[in-house]
Motif scaffolding. Structure first.
Motif, PDB file in Angstrom:
ATOM      1  N   LEU A 184      -4.626   4.166   4.417  1.00 12.20           N
ATOM      2  CA  LEU A 184      -3.948   3.373   3.407  1.00 12.20           C
ATOM      3  C   LEU A 184      -4.636   3.572   2.062  1.00 12.20           C
ATOM      4  O   LEU A 184      -5.858   3.718   1.997  1.00 12.20           O
ATOM      5  N   GLN A 185      -3.839   3.567   1.006  1.00 11.47           N
ATOM      6  CA  GLN A 185      -4.390   3.642  -0.335  1.00 11.47           C
ATOM      7  C   GLN A 185      -3.613   2.709  -1.251  1.00 11.47           C
ATOM      8  O   GLN A 185      -2.536   2.230  -0.895  1.00 11.47           O
ATOM      9  N   PHE A 237       0.839  -1.193   0.000  1.00  9.82           N
ATOM     10  CA  PHE A 237       0.000   0.000   0.000  1.00  9.82           C
ATOM     11  C   PHE A 237       0.870   1.237   0.000  1.00  9.82           C
ATOM     12  O   PHE A 237       2.090   1.176   0.179  1.00  9.82           O
ATOM     13  N   GLU A 238       0.228   2.359  -0.191  1.00 13.66           N
ATOM     14  CA  GLU A 238       0.862   3.660   0.027  1.00 13.66           C
ATOM     15  C   GLU A 238       0.084   4.387   1.105  1.00 13.66           C
ATOM     16  O   GLU A 238      -1.125   4.168   1.269  1.00 13.66           O
ATOM     17  N   LEU A 239       0.763   5.244   1.830  1.00 17.94           N
ATOM     18  CA  LEU A 239       0.093   6.078   2.814  1.00 17.94           C
ATOM     19  C   LEU A 239      -0.437   7.347   2.141  1.00 17.94           C
ATOM     20  O   LEU A 239       0.221   7.912   1.263  1.00 17.94           O
ATOM     21  N   TYR A 240      -1.587   7.755   2.561  1.00 12.86           N
ATOM     22  CA  TYR A 240      -2.163   9.001   2.060  1.00 12.86           C
ATOM     23  C   TYR A 240      -1.221  10.169   2.354  1.00 12.86           C
ATOM     24  O   TYR A 240      -0.622  10.249   3.436  1.00 12.86           O
ATOM     25  N   ASP A 241      -1.083  11.048   1.402  1.00 10.18           N
ATOM     26  CA  ASP A 241      -0.237  12.233   1.582  1.00 10.18           C
ATOM     27  C   ASP A 241      -1.006  13.270   2.401  1.00 10.18           C
ATOM     28  O   ASP A 241      -1.864  13.990   1.879  1.00 10.18           O
ATOM     29  N   MET A 299       1.379   0.281  -8.978  1.00 11.58           N
ATOM     30  CA  MET A 299       0.555  -0.813  -9.460  1.00 11.58           C
ATOM     31  C   MET A 299      -0.697  -0.291 -10.151  1.00 11.58           C
ATOM     32  O   MET A 299      -1.196  -0.902 -11.103  1.00 11.58           O
ATOM     33  N   THR A 300      -1.215   0.823  -9.693  1.00 13.91           N
ATOM     34  CA  THR A 300      -2.369   1.420 -10.358  1.00 13.91           C
ATOM     35  C   THR A 300      -2.034   1.752 -11.808  1.00 13.91           C
ATOM     36  O   THR A 300      -2.815   1.505 -12.728  1.00 13.91           O
ATOM     37  N   ARG A 301      -0.829   2.301 -12.010  1.00 15.98           N
ATOM     38  CA  ARG A 301      -0.410   2.635 -13.369  1.00 15.98           C
ATOM     39  C   ARG A 301      -0.108   1.394 -14.203  1.00 15.98           C
ATOM     40  O   ARG A 301      -0.260   1.394 -15.417  1.00 15.98           O
TER      41      ARG A 301
END
Length: 1004
Positions: free
Chosen positions: A846-847, A685-689, A852-854
């Motif tokens: 989390l987002q 995951f990535e953390l929200y900015d 991977m989205t790209r």
């Protein structure tokens, strides 16, 4: 992007067995768990991780809930097992690009990004980081501190090796013909390491003192600082000069002569910057080198064509001498009369690098008058002490380039009564540098731009003036021809009694007869292959002014390097036009990027540091150097303006320091194809900015931090060594607030991140362990504690005094005097409340990982509207593409236990698909030979673990180690920062062998 999801394919698309290998994308806890399950079950695994180490987000955590176990202690066994597994190939610094084929028979295309450090050689000693001058924000620590461009991701990182962060080539280096590593020496100047800075410059340029004064510095034109108000580039050339001034002020220490390796000898005709650069390269390569120079001094046009007030003789002599002392033979006053004679002396190759010493005249009446002077001859005579007597003369210089300015300003210093400059070009497009024109006018020189000249007038044998007309249009065509239009009835006289032509110059090639086999172009230059500088006669090369006309000194240096390399290839019988190294991208910042970095405070807006200079009146009276150079304080201030565009500055400090020889700055990205039967997406995951939640002040208020940053504050390996501090002043906070659902459960991000409630609760409990008196408040919308033992954990926190407030703060304000933070919120009954806290922690959501989205389209994998991997409740591991499975938070937010469970389940799905290919690609397990210790006296080794500060903060590890040494049969007692790390385990293995240990105790 929603697609239908199917279960396992009923049959494989190709005949024969599937490929018995699986690619796992993502090196976090999910990726490691899936990889270990698969490898232990008999499948080959390729674990792909974009970072330089595996471990993922869990490696950055301090503790895990609900047990409060050390996160690193939990994950380390997986790190070590994954790295050491015979059937797992760990591909760090690697990105998946696309996936072709079908389930059972995929071809995965990956890009192996350069690490610039060979992991097979790196010993993780850290010497590279110690000497690296580039300081960047440490992303692993959430930006709370800084690290070097040469770094290890975290202390226990696997692989246990450093990496170098490099975005590409800085634009200053890309613009330089010689590839000067400007960012490198600027970074070293900022640190006060002047000798190292000079070494960096001389990697590419043997004439730093010269170029620091007279280079046309294209690097500055390309500098990204031009995009930062007020639009002034870094003074790169002036900083180069500063370094040489600092080092050259010390007594000269001659270099050791280069060892001779080869019998072949090379002749170089011309001791200018091109010839001397080639001479240096060739003598260092092991060849005998002789330089033939017609003049009584070396340096070429640098020595006799550039005035002393711009380029002192002492600087030229110093830099020429350093080349000669390497073992180059210099023959002054030795003009070459015939090229054949040179070969007759036994030289195997010849480089023609004569400078443009022959000036040009305009073909107009009166041009041959004896009082008409030519630029090159005029400047050369002055430099050699034979200058014309111009006292009281009215001098007119014809030409608008830098050489014309040199002639005019030299005439001023020879006490001419009046000095004027006239040229074809308009003032706006005069080829002379802007500062040269400005300084000329400051010295009283008058400009007459936009003039064409019809004849030189004289009376009684004396020049009286030049007849000129005004130019209405002019343009040089691509073939060099001039298109010129003049204004009608604009004839006028420019009065003078001395004329100096400064309209150009060319190389003198009379020593090359027509039958020498060396081609000459229509423009009077040597005809060469532009890629190799080889002339038409074997063994003859030409470079510099001899091939392309007048060039700047840095262009001459670049051509000298290239000529020397091709001469070396010729003498060794190698192919001259060999393939070049692939080029790295040039890091060009956009105005938007610059604006963002200014807002974040990463770029400070400040003007260029001006260099002091003699005033115009003082300049007219002598040939003293005009520009005075930077002071040390000025130079370091100007160096600090560098934006470090490429991150790594390529200063090569790490290369010279690394005893293991692991540094390789020539690494480039490689695209590889890997055959696999299945793929598991464990990309995390990535953390929200949280900067986007501007009402909370992240980035504006130093005491507002994210949950990730707070984990690193608490961690013993974090920036504060596990001590609870607030960033603004290092004081221990007494009141801390957590704000939940930052980046989750909003209209545009309508999902729960699943873990935030519990990790905030965990952080409050760990905070109380660090500082029991700290008041902890959690602001929440509603609370979710749905896992095993989670509700009891929540109740434990409440019982310990953690305050839970059901409220969503609307804004945060900072008290600028104290750095404390005011939180405004409303209670359920509508009452407005304001409270003050020392520190605020934003529990960020989390987002889906952006990469991977790209990539989803290339993989043929569907995504949900929120960007997570598309699955169904009944098939939570299957993606929309057969043979591609998903686990962990890429499917949806998950905590660690659920992530690990899903990883094992995804591995099982892949095993089922590839069952008949099991054990086809694996290596059998091999055990080291057992040692029979029967009857041996016990030889015990004791290894005590610090575990960062987890243990060392409570236990005196050194005292325990010393006590262990006193115990019976203990032959070795030592302590390690982290016993679970791969380097510590390698150290223990080596100790077992060195001390013949037959008993080992690990105290951890």
């Amino acid at each position: 992007m929603n697609m239908p999801i199917s279960d396992f394919p009923s049959s494989l698309s190709q005949n024969g067995r599937p490929v018995g290998a699986v690619m796992v994308v993502g090196g976090g806890v999910a990726g490691m768990q899936a990889s270990l399950d698969l490898a232990d079950a008999g499948f080959k695994v390729y674990l792909v991780e974009k970072e330089p180490a595996i471990g993922g987000h869990m490696a950055a955590l301090d503790k895990t809930f609900p047990t409060n176990d050390c996160a690193m202690c939990t994950i380390s066994p997986r790190l070590v097992a994954t790295a050491g597994h015979r059937n797992i190939t760990v591909l760090t610094d690697t990105e998946l690009l696309k996936l072709d084929g079908e389930a059972g028979h995929f071809t995965a295309t990956v890009r192996r990004n350069p690490r610039y450090i060979d992991v097979t050689k790196c010993t993780a000693c850290g010497d590279c980081a110690a000497v690296c001058p580039i300081v960047v924000t440490d992303r692993f620590n959430g930006g709370l501190n800084q690290r070097k461009a040469a770094y290890k991701l975290y202390p226990q990182a696997v692989p246990n090796a450093f990496a170098i962060e490099k975005k590409g080539i800085a634009p200053c280096r890309d613009a330089c013909p010689a590839g000067q590593r400007a960012q490198g020496y600027i970074a070293l100047i900022r640190e006060g390491r002047y000798a190292d800075a000079l070494r960096v410059i001389k990697e590419d340029n043997p004439f730093p003192g010269i170029c620091g004064r007279i280079c046309n510095h294209r690097c500055e034109t390309a500098c990204n600082r031009n995009l930062v108000p007020p639009g002034e580039p870094v003074s790169i050339a002036a900083l180069k000069r500063f370094v040489t001034d600092q080092v050259y002020a010390q007594p000269y220490a001659a270099p050791q002569p280069a060892p001779r390796k080869y019998e072949e000898r090379v002749a170089i005709i011309g001791a200018g910057p091109c010839g001397l650069t080639a001479a240096k390269d060739l003598v260092l390569a092991g060849y005998g080198v002789t330089v033939f120079e017609a003049l009584p001094v070396a340096g070429g046009m640098l020595r006799v064509g550039v005035p002393e007030y711009r380029l002192p003789t002492s600087i030229i002599n110093r830099e020429v001498q350093e080349i000669i002392d390497l073992g180059v033979e210099l023959r002054l006053n030795t003009p070459v009369e015939n090229l054949d004679d040179v070969f007759a002396q036994g030289f195997s190759a010849v480089l023609i690098s004569v400078g443009a010493h022959e000036g040009k005249r305009l073909p107009i009446p009166g041009a041959d008058h004896p009082e008409v002077l030519i630029n090159t001859r005029f400047l050369r005579d002055v430099r050699l002490g034979n200058g014309s007597n111009l006292k009281g003369h009215r001098v007119l210089v014809l030409g608008g380039g830098n050489v014309a300015m040199d002639c005019a300003r030299t005439a001023v210093r020879l006490d001419a009564k009046q000095v004027d400059v006239a040229c074809l070009e308009s003032r706006e497009v005069m080829p002379a540098a802007r500062h040269e024109i400005q300084e000329a006018e400051e010295e009283g020189i008058t400009l007459y731009p936009g003039r064409s000249f019809t004849r030189i007038l004289s009376a009684d044998g004396r020049i009286t003036g030049v007849e000129a007309v005004k130019v209405s249009f002019m343009r040089f065509e691509p073939d060099g021809a001039l298109t010129l239009e003049t204004a009608p009835d604009s004839e006028h006289i420019l009065a003078c009694d001395t004329v100096i032509f400064a309209i150009g110059q060319r190389a003198g090639l009379a020593f090359i007869p027509e039958d020498a086999g060396v081609g000459i172009t229509r423009r009077g230059s040597v005809a060469v292959n532009p890629n190799t500088f080889a002339a038409s006669r074997p063994g003859v090369f030409a470079a510099g002014d001899a091939t392309g006309g007048t060039a700047f000194v840095i262009e001459a240096v670049a051509s000298g390097h290239k000529a020397a390399e091709n001469i070396r290839k010729y003498l060794r019988g190698e192919r001259l036009e060999s393939r070049r190294h692939p080029e790295l991208p040039v890091v060009r910042l956009s105005p938007t990027e610059v604006a963002v970095r200014i807002r974040r405070g990463d770029i400070e807006v400040k003007p260029r540091v001006r260099m002091a200079a003699l005033d115009g009146g003082a300049r007219r009276r002598s040939f003293e150097e005009v520009n005075l150079g930077y002071t040390e304080e000025e130079a370091r201030a100007e160096a600090a303006r560098c934006l470090q565009c490429g991150v790594c500055s390529e200063c090569l400090s790490c290369y010279y320091k690394c005893a293991a020889g692991a540094i390789d700055h020539n690494q480039v990205a490689r695209v590889e194809k890997i055959e696999v039967g299945a793929m598991i997406l464990a990309s995390g995951f990535e953390l929200y900015d949280a900067h986007l939640a501007g009402e909370y002040g992240l980035g504006r208020f130093p005491n507002v931090v994210t949950s990730q940053q707070y984990e690193r504050i608490l961690s013993p390996t974090g920036p504060y060594g596990g001590h609870l501090k607030r960033p603004s002043d290092g004081h221990e906070p007494k009141r801390i607030a957590w704000i939940q659902c930052v980046g989750s459960r909003r209209a545009d991000r309508n999902w729960c991140s699943a873990v935030c409630c519990m990790y905030a609760t965990k952080q409050t409990l760990i905070t109380q362990e660090h500082a029991p008196a700290t008041g902890c408040t959690i602001f929440y919308i509603d609370f979710r504690a749905y896992g095993k033992g989670f509700d009891a954990y929540y109740e434990r926190a409440r019982a310990s005094g953690v305050r839970y407030l059901r409220a969503m703060p609307s804004a945060i304000k900072q008290d600028p005097a104290t750095g404390n933070l005011e939180i405004h919120y409303s209670l359920p009954d509508g009452q407005g409340v304001t409270e003050t806290f020392d520190l605020v922690v934003l529990s960020v959501g989390l987002q889906a990982p952006g990469g991977m989205t790209r990539l989803a389209g290339e993989l043929g994998v569907g995504l949900t509207a929120d960007g997570f991997c598309q699955t169904t409740n009944l098939s939570p591991l299957n993606t929309t593409r057969d043979g591609v499975y998903v686990c962990g938070p890429f499917a949806e937010p998950k905590d660690i236990p659920e992530t690990v469970m899903s990883a094992s389940a995804a591995a099982a799905r892949a095993m089922t698909l590839l069952a008949e290919a099991r054990h086809t690609l694996v290596r059998p397990k091999e055990y080291p030979p057992e040692l029979d210790v029967t009857g041996q006296e016990p030889r015990v080794g004791v290894f005590v673990c610090h575990c960062g500060t987890n243990i060392a903060g409570v236990v005196d590890v050194a005292a325990v180690t010393e006590y262990a040494r006193s115990l019976p049969n203990v032959v070795l007692a030592d302590h390690n920062l982290f016993t679970c790390s791969t380097d510590s385990q390698a150290k223990i293995r080596a100790a077992i062998k060195e001390y013949s240990l037959n008993r080992v105790v690990v105290a951890s």
